[in-house]
Design a protein around this motif. Sequence first.
Motif, short mmCIF file in Angstrom:
data_model
loop_
_atom_site.label_atom_id
_atom_site.label_comp_id
_atom_site.label_asym_id
_atom_site.label_seq_id
_atom_site.Cartn_x
_atom_site.Cartn_y
_atom_site.Cartn_z
N LEU A 228 0.81 -1.22 0.00
CA LEU A 228 0.00 0.00 0.00
C LEU A 228 0.84 1.27 0.00
O LEU A 228 0.47 2.26 -0.64
N GLU A 229 1.96 1.28 0.71
CA GLU A 229 2.69 2.54 0.85
C GLU A 229 4.16 2.47 0.46
O GLU A 229 4.61 3.27 -0.35
N PHE A 230 4.90 1.53 1.02
CA PHE A 230 6.35 1.59 0.79
C PHE A 230 6.72 1.50 -0.68
O PHE A 230 7.41 2.38 -1.21
N ALA A 231 6.27 0.43 -1.37
CA ALA A 231 6.71 0.23 -2.75
C ALA A 231 6.24 1.34 -3.69
O ALA A 231 7.06 1.96 -4.38
N LEU B 202 1.34 4.47 -11.72
CA LEU B 202 1.27 5.07 -13.05
C LEU B 202 1.20 6.60 -12.99
O LEU B 202 1.84 7.29 -13.78
N LEU B 203 0.42 7.11 -12.05
CA LEU B 203 0.34 8.56 -11.90
C LEU B 203 1.64 9.14 -11.37
O LEU B 203 2.07 10.23 -11.78
N PHE B 204 2.30 8.43 -10.46
CA PHE B 204 3.60 8.88 -9.98
C PHE B 204 4.63 8.86 -11.11
O PHE B 204 5.52 9.72 -11.17
N ALA B 205 4.52 7.88 -12.01
CA ALA B 205 5.43 7.82 -13.15
C ALA B 205 5.27 9.06 -14.04
O ALA B 205 6.26 9.61 -14.54
N PHE B 206 4.02 9.49 -14.22
CA PHE B 206 3.78 10.72 -15.01
C PHE B 206 4.43 11.92 -14.33
O PHE B 206 5.06 12.76 -15.00
N ILE B 207 4.30 12.01 -13.00
CA ILE B 207 4.94 13.10 -12.25
C ILE B 207 6.45 13.01 -12.40
O ILE B 207 7.13 14.03 -12.62
N MET C 57 4.67 16.79 -4.93
CA MET C 57 3.56 16.38 -5.79
C MET C 57 3.17 14.92 -5.55
O MET C 57 1.99 14.57 -5.52
N ILE C 58 4.17 14.05 -5.35
CA ILE C 58 3.89 12.64 -5.09
C ILE C 58 3.13 12.47 -3.78
O ILE C 58 2.15 11.72 -3.69
N ILE C 59 3.55 13.18 -2.74
CA ILE C 59 2.90 13.07 -1.42
C ILE C 59 1.47 13.61 -1.48
O ILE C 59 0.53 12.99 -0.95
N LEU C 60 1.27 14.75 -2.14
CA LEU C 60 -0.08 15.30 -2.26
C LEU C 60 -0.99 14.38 -3.08
O LEU C 60 -2.14 14.12 -2.71
N LEU C 61 -0.46 13.88 -4.19
CA LEU C 61 -1.25 12.98 -5.03
C LEU C 61 -1.56 11.67 -4.29
O LEU C 61 -2.65 11.12 -4.44
N ASN C 62 -0.61 11.22 -3.49
CA ASN C 62 -0.83 10.02 -2.69
C ASN C 62 -2.00 10.21 -1.72
O ASN C 62 -2.86 9.33 -1.58
#
Length: 246
Positions: free
Chosen positions: A85-88, A193-198, A231-236
């Motif tokens: 859920l979180e680490f990977a 996938l969304l993190f990959a875009f970021i 951005m990753i933390i907010l999107l998460n």
Amino acid sequence: MNYLHNIGTYFLMVIEMFRKPTKWSVMKKLILKDVDDLIIGSIGIVAFISFFVGGVVTIQTALNIDSPWIPKNLVGFATRQSIILEFAPTFMSIIMAGKVGSFITSSIGTMRVTEQIDALEVMGINSLNYLVFPKFIALTLYPFVISISMFLGIMGGLAACVYGGYATMPDYIEGIQLDFKPFHMAYAFIKTLLFAFILATVPSYHGYYMKGGALEVGKASTTSFVWTSVMIILLNYILTQLLLSQ
């Protein structure tokens, strides 16, 4: 106002990235090079971190539930949930923001400083499509890296659990299988996938629009890492609220 200007410029960059595509014969080579640099080149560090962090998560879980009333299979269950859920997907993406993001910003920023981007524009090439689009396509393979991270994290937890004497292998495996929800895997890969875009676009933005010389390339790389992580933390947070709060 400066923040609004940067946000608007970022979205215009994303739109421009898909316009006036480069010839496929050229684009194919760029994509393969970026796959090698961004994906294959990251597997080693991802595997190393995932295996040992999985072990640490297992040890800490086992030490904190050391009670005869709590079943031993809870160690495997807690490790699986933490890693999938979180680490990977999330924390590995923040680590990759440092490795992949800084590489993208510095490589594009160096081209800006040495006026190679201006040369591409003079030749009539859409420099954003030429530079950013291959990285975007290459990072669509990023879920493959995260799946390796998940697997090795759970394997690291198994090794730490068994060799540390915290639980038996059957207990750990039973915990991994306990109350498994397939949607959690879907949630993790949607995030990935969304993190990959970021990871592909935010560092590219900071490299493409930087100004100055070699010193500013280093500053842009640092700024890129900070904003990519934010951005990753907010999107998460947003995705967790949307997908899991049911």
